[in-house]
Structure formats: structure tokens, C-alpha cells
Design an enzyme around this catalytic site. Structure first.
Site: not given
Ligand SMILES: [Mg+2]
Length: 291
Positions: A82, A84
Site C-alpha cells: 500500500d 498512503d
Molecule cells: Mg494506506
């Protein structure tokens, strides 16, 4: 065989030898292997300990992460990360919103979506609509001035690649950010949502279908098929509710400084260590790191 890994934060007070030795004695473990002096160590175990959850809680209070997992097949061939609040320390959409002057309004929705309280796709559409009219040049400004990288990211990607793994950034954010972040960190590829721009301004729309929770898991399955791997060969790492299906499908799913609802469901949790924790959990020592 199992292995218990203890990891602490690089900027913290260190991993006391006495703490590691006490756990080894309590669990009748094999010889301690120090992965990084004062930071990370692993203990071989014949069986998973019955009180692992209690010991985990006690060590959390001391700023130490603990994970117990099967010792075999820990070095993964595919990294799905991932972006962010995992590979970078911000949420890109929240940073765009700050520049647009609607920071708190958007950040509140992001926080609820990432904790699984809102459906990801509709929450994304709602926030992007609020950014309509924003000069697209702010994306470059946000990248240059507001985004910081989580420590250990380059080492994680470089070391896994040096050992033959493929590394892919899989984000519910936007390609305008994942392209730059993937290039900076050395990822082989990146996937995210397309933020639509018209006449140099954000249109307020995001291209459909949105890369959400189900799409992250589908990416895992598709990439496994493409690289002739199985989910057991995958390390997935993320912090948000939209990462949960991907984390649960992967042989090694790590909740990284995760939202409470995500950490509660994850088998492996890193609350204190940086991204190099994902290397220690695979049994790599600091001396093995490629960056
Ligand atoms: Mg995230």
C-alpha cells in the site's frame, strides 16, 4: 518449526538482550539470532506458544513488536505494498485537500474510510468531488513539499528485488502519486486510480472502476498467476481497511502502523518498527540489506 521475531523502533531505546533472553527461556526456544544489533532478533521455537498474545501485549508496552510465525518459506517472491500511510507517511488526498483549503473536512472522511467505517469506493468519489477545480499543478507541489517517505522503504524494496522478488505498489490513491513514489523507491510497477483532469484542473471525478478493497486482492491473484506464484509466496503490507483482503490472502500479511480495526484482524502487526521490520520478519539480517 516456528520463529518468534522481536523488533523495535530504530529511534527508540533499543531491544534489551535481557528481554530477548527472558522470552527465549520462557518459551524454551533455540539459540537467539540477532538480525540487527540492538534492534531485531529471532528465536527458533518447536511449537507456537500458548501465551503469545499476552507476551505481545506486554512487549507492546515497552515499544517492542513481536511476531510468531512458521519458520519455513518466509522469504517472499512478491511484495504488494500500500502507499498512503504505509510507504509514505501521509494520505495524498488529505494533502491535496489541505492545499485546496478543505483539509479537515476531507481528512475526517479519509480516517473513517481507512478504519472500515465507510465503503471505500463511495468515500473516494465523495472526497474527489470536493476537489473539483483544483489546479492539477498542486500534485507536483504536494509531492515535492508535503510527502515524506516511511523509513526503511528503499531497503525493503531493494533487498527483496536483490533476492529475486517482484515489488508492486498497489494503492487506492492516485497514479499521479504512485508513479513518482514507485520510481523513488524502486518498485517494478504501480497500480492506482486515475484522477481525472480537464483544462489543467481536477474535474472532481475518478476513473471507474475504482481500485478499492476487492481490487487489491484481485491484484494479488492476478500477479501470482502472471509470475507463477501462489499466495503463500506473497508479502502484503498496508494500514487501511481496503488492505485487509489483500493482507489476509497473502502468505505474509503485515498490518503496518495500522488503523485499529485493521490491526485487530491482522496476524502480523508492526506498530513500532519501520519498514525494515518486513525484512526482519522474513529472516533477513541487517547485513543482508541491499540499501
Ligand atoms: Mg494506506
Amino acid at each position: 518449526m516456528y520463529v518468534a521475531t522481536l523488533i523495535t523502533a530504530p529511534a527508540g531505546s533499543g531491544l534489551p538482550t535481557a528481554t530477548v533472553d527472558a522470552l527465549r527461556a520462557r518459551w524454551s526456544g533455540g539459540p537467539v539470532r540477532w538480525l540487527a544489533e540492538d534492534l531485531a532478533a529471532e528465536i527458533p521455537l518447536a511449537d507456537p506458544p500458548a501465551d503469545a498474545a499476552d507476551q505481545w501485549a506486554a512487549l507492546q508496552a515497552q515499544g517492542i513488536d513481536l511476531a510468531v510465525q512458521p519458520a519455513a518459506n518466509r522469504r517472499k517472491r512478491l511484495l504488494l505494498a500500500d502507499m498512503d500511510s504505509t510507504m509514505i507517511e501521509q494520505e495524498c488526498i488529505d494533502e491535496l485537500a489541505v492545499v485546496a483549503g478543505i483539509g479537515p473536512q476531507i481528512a475526517a472522511v479519509t480516517a473513517r474510510a481507512m478504519n472500515g467505517e465507510l465503503e471505500f469506493e463511495s468515500a473516494l468519489r465523495e472526497r474527489v468531488a470536493l476537489l473539483a477545480g483544483l489546479d492539477a499543478a498542486v500534485i507536483a507541489e504536494v509531492l515535492a513539499e508535503r510527502i515524506t517517505y516511511t523509513p526503511g522503504g528503499r531497503a525493503l524494496v531493494a533487498t527483496m528485488k536483490a533476492h529475486g522478488a517482484t515489488c508492486v505498489l498497489v494503492s487506492g490513491g492516485f497514479t499521479a502519486f504512485t508513479g513518482a513514489v514507485a520510481a523513488h523507491l524502486g518498485f517494478d510497477a504501480h497500480r492506482a486510480n486515475l484522477l481525472e483532469v480537464a483544462d489543467g484542473r481536477l474535474s472532481g471525478s475518478v476513473a471507474e472502476p475504482i481500485l478499492g478493497r476487492a481490487a487489491k486482492r484481485e491484484a494479488l491473484e492476478e500477479l501470482c498467476a502472471r509470475h507463477a506464484l501462489t499466495p503463500a509466496d506473497v508479502l502484503a503490507i498496508g494500514d487501511g481497511a481496503n488492505d485487509l483482503d489483500m493482507l489476509e490472502a497473502a502468505g505474509m500479511g503485515i498490518a503496518m502502523h495500522a488503523k485499529p480495526a485493521v490491526a485487530a484482524r491482522a496476524r502480523l502487526r508492526i506498530h513500532h518498527g519501520d519498514l525494515t521490520a518486513a525484512l526482519y520478519l522474513q529472516g533477513y539480517a541487517r547485513a543482508d540489506f541491499a540499501a
